[in-house]
Design an enzyme around this catalytic site. Sequence first.
Site, PDB file in Angstrom:
ATOM      1  N   LYS A 203     -66.185  14.755 -23.718  1.00 16.24           N
ATOM      2  CA  LYS A 203     -64.976  15.428 -23.221  1.00 16.24           C
ATOM      3  C   LYS A 203     -64.550  14.797 -21.890  1.00 16.24           C
ATOM      4  CE  LYS A 203     -63.360  20.009 -21.907  1.00 16.24           C
ATOM      5  NZ  LYS A 203     -63.645  21.431 -21.816  1.00 16.24           N
ATOM      6  N   GLU A 209     -75.695  10.498 -19.585  1.00 14.75           N
ATOM      7  CA  GLU A 209     -76.420  10.092 -20.791  1.00 14.75           C
ATOM      8  C   GLU A 209     -75.512   9.308 -21.734  1.00 14.75           C
ATOM      9  OE1 GLU A 209     -76.338  13.096 -19.461  1.00 14.75           O
ATOM     10  OE2 GLU A 209     -78.255  14.137 -19.640  1.00 14.75           O
ATOM     11  N   GLY A 264     -66.913  22.378 -24.599  1.00 11.79           N
ATOM     12  CA  GLY A 264     -67.792  21.425 -25.291  1.00 11.79           C
ATOM     13  C   GLY A 264     -68.522  22.058 -26.459  1.00 11.79           C
ATOM     14  N   ARG A 265     -69.116  23.224 -26.235  1.00  9.84           N
ATOM     15  CA  ARG A 265     -69.934  23.854 -27.288  1.00  9.84           C
ATOM     16  C   ARG A 265     -69.101  24.521 -28.371  1.00  9.84           C
ATOM     17  NH1 ARG A 265     -70.541  25.800 -22.282  1.00  9.84           N
ATOM     18  NH2 ARG A 265     -69.935  27.948 -21.795  1.00  9.84           N
ATOM     19  N   GLU A 350     -75.761  28.567 -23.355  1.00 11.88           N
ATOM     20  CA  GLU A 350     -74.913  27.990 -22.306  1.00 11.88           C
ATOM     21  C   GLU A 350     -73.725  28.922 -22.028  1.00 11.88           C
ATOM     22  OE1 GLU A 350     -72.684  24.035 -22.534  1.00 11.88           O
ATOM     23  OE2 GLU A 350     -74.495  23.362 -21.512  1.00 11.88           O
ATOM     24  N   HIS A 381     -95.099  29.837 -41.972  1.00 11.97           N
ATOM     25  CA  HIS A 381     -96.452  29.312 -41.815  1.00 11.97           C
ATOM     26  C   HIS A 381     -96.709  28.868 -40.387  1.00 11.97           C
ATOM     27  CE1 HIS A 381     -97.285  29.478 -46.117  1.00 11.97           C
ATOM     28  NE2 HIS A 381     -95.981  29.289 -46.221  1.00 11.97           N
ATOM     29  N   LYS A 501     -78.048  17.922 -12.566  1.00 13.17           N
ATOM     30  CA  LYS A 501     -77.336  16.643 -12.717  1.00 13.17           C
ATOM     31  C   LYS A 501     -77.206  15.960 -11.353  1.00 13.17           C
ATOM     32  CE  LYS A 501     -74.174  17.832 -16.517  1.00 13.17           C
ATOM     33  NZ  LYS A 501     -72.768  18.000 -16.886  1.00 13.17           N
TER      34      LYS A 501
HETATM   35  O1  F6P Z   1     -74.519  20.258 -20.494  1.00 13.49           O
HETATM   36  C1  F6P Z   1     -73.293  20.435 -19.874  1.00 13.49           C
HETATM   37  C2  F6P Z   1     -72.148  19.910 -20.668  1.00 13.49           C
HETATM   38  O2  F6P Z   1     -71.031  19.941 -19.852  1.00 13.49           O
HETATM   39  C3  F6P Z   1     -71.902  20.665 -21.962  1.00 13.49           C
HETATM   40  O3  F6P Z   1     -71.210  21.835 -21.793  1.00 13.49           O
HETATM   41  C4  F6P Z   1     -71.175  19.643 -22.765  1.00 13.49           C
HETATM   42  O4  F6P Z   1     -71.134  19.990 -24.102  1.00 13.49           O
HETATM   43  C5  F6P Z   1     -72.013  18.425 -22.461  1.00 13.49           C
HETATM   44  O5  F6P Z   1     -72.345  18.558 -21.084  1.00 13.49           O
HETATM   45  C6  F6P Z   1     -71.367  17.099 -22.718  1.00 13.49           C
HETATM   46  O6  F6P Z   1     -70.210  16.907 -21.966  1.00 13.49           O
HETATM   47  P1  F6P Z   1     -69.175  15.762 -22.298  1.00 13.49           P
HETATM   48  O7  F6P Z   1     -68.605  16.028 -23.643  1.00 13.49           O
HETATM   49  O8  F6P Z   1     -68.129  15.830 -21.224  1.00 13.49           O
HETATM   50  O9  F6P Z   1     -69.893  14.445 -22.278  1.00 13.49           O
END
Ligand code: F6P
Length: 539
Positions: A203, A209, A264-265, A350, A381, A501
């Site tokens: 987003k 990452e 995002g979620r 979240e 199990h 972060k």
């Molecule tokens: O973990 C925090 C967060 O902002 C989530 O809400 C989101 O889904 C994720 O990081 C990834 O964010 P982006 O889509 O901006 O890379």
Amino acid sequence: MDAKAWEKIDGLIDRDRGKTIRDRFAEDPDRARKFSIDAAGWHLDYSKNRIDGEMMNALVKLAEKSGLKEEIEKMFTGKKINETEKRAVLHTALRNLDPGATIKVDGKDVMPGVRRVLAAMGDFSDAVRRGEWRGFTGRRIKYVVNIGIGGSDLGPVMANLALKPYAKRNMKFFFVSNVDSTHLAETLREVKAAETLFIVASKTFTTQETMSNAEAAKEWLVEKLGDKKAVAKHFVAVSTAKDEVAAFGIDTKNMFGFWDWVGGRYSLPSAIGLSLMIAIGRANYKRMLKGYWKMDRHFRTASFKRNMPVVLALLGILYANGYGAESYAVLPYDQYLARFPAYLQQMDMESNGKCVAKDGSSVEYTTGPIVWGEPGTNGQHSFYQLIHQGTHLIPCDFIGCCRTHNPIGDLHDKLTANLFAQTEALAFGKTAEECRKEGVPEELVPFKTFEGDKPTNTLLCDELTPETLGALVALYEHKVFTQGVIWNIYSFDQWGVQLGKVLAKGVLGDLTAKKASGRHDASTNDLIARYRKANGRPA
Ligand code: F6P
């Protein structure tokens, strides 16, 4: 939470102390009919709960007192209910398939944009699936690698597995999320550069990452194909951030956009679902949106008493706030839903893992529960022992499908028998008397007795299809929303993920600098020193 409405619920819990689910069924054999709801292809049986008609009325009153009706309308009509980020919350617009719908944010109708992106995704996925979009060397795309994390990963991962029976089997889909280089390295070992499409899904297009993995994948591709120009044919972006996409080197013609009002979620039905659309095709993707939309309309229009997301939310609140349950388990009896619990973890935890009320004060009650689960029957199990006979109360949602996509002998009957039997065992248990009647030796009776009275919901559909998957996701989205409203917390921000972060940036500096700064606490400084030493870096 409305104190008076809660008092009534508390009073009923007190009144019924000692009354078990077994007693309730003995009193009222009609419970399964009374306490079940059908909506959007799903049947919810919530009769195996510690409830009766009076308790449900009291819970519904709690929802009414929270202003839920008004909040639902605010969400669906684009009001800025995500107040700490000053944003509307409009994931429901993404699956609004009414061709005449208009939904305005800041005076501008968002629906034309939604339809435009959906059409562009459809054209692109058709082109990839048909082999019209080819790699730099002219080879067909056979591998799709989605690089994203959190909401830009978990939804696509979950849905790609859930809808595998609908996917193109001559293509392979991979998802790289972790900044652990092993995740990318192992994926790259499985694909061929000339036949791979990377979808960089973020987003913000700034997430450490995702951007690190995307840069590394880009380098790998250029090295393999020997030309920087190859990037244009092998990288597309899904993002709200045009400038960042361009800065990364992806032509914004190959960018699929979404908007700041998609959390995002909650973003699976946005362009974040591009990898899924390539896998299952635009028609099936639309079927999934249709399922979402059906559940959306049910949530918006059904009375609270007959409203599946509202009822699930209220039952969750009953156990979290009335009985001190700290978690709930989601137990899908369908291997295709294996990643559904992980997906729900982000959606729920979240969203409602918050300790501050909307006015900035500390909440005085429990909010979002811990969500966990594994597919049945594997869980049986492993951890079910604790649910049956442990000291924690763990309400469970059992999810099953009447038909399987893969009929082999009587396996599906056995799977489903286990699902139903578990809910029966959890609710009714086994008394000491029953043990004795079975001839259990007296010294073993305490160990073989099952207390029962363990609450469960059962969600059943005919078959896991794009429609039922969409409806299932929307069901939980609206459940989480309802709980957030009743708990009076903001469900659509996530400030809690920021601190780690920011600190990681400082720590990274200390891991890689010529000399560590030593400005952390004693424990962190020591860990940094060990890492540096192991990597041959001076202290
Ligand atoms: O973990 C925090 C967060 O902002 C989530 O809400 C989101 O889904 C994720 O990081 C990834 O964010 P982006 O889509 O901006 O890379």
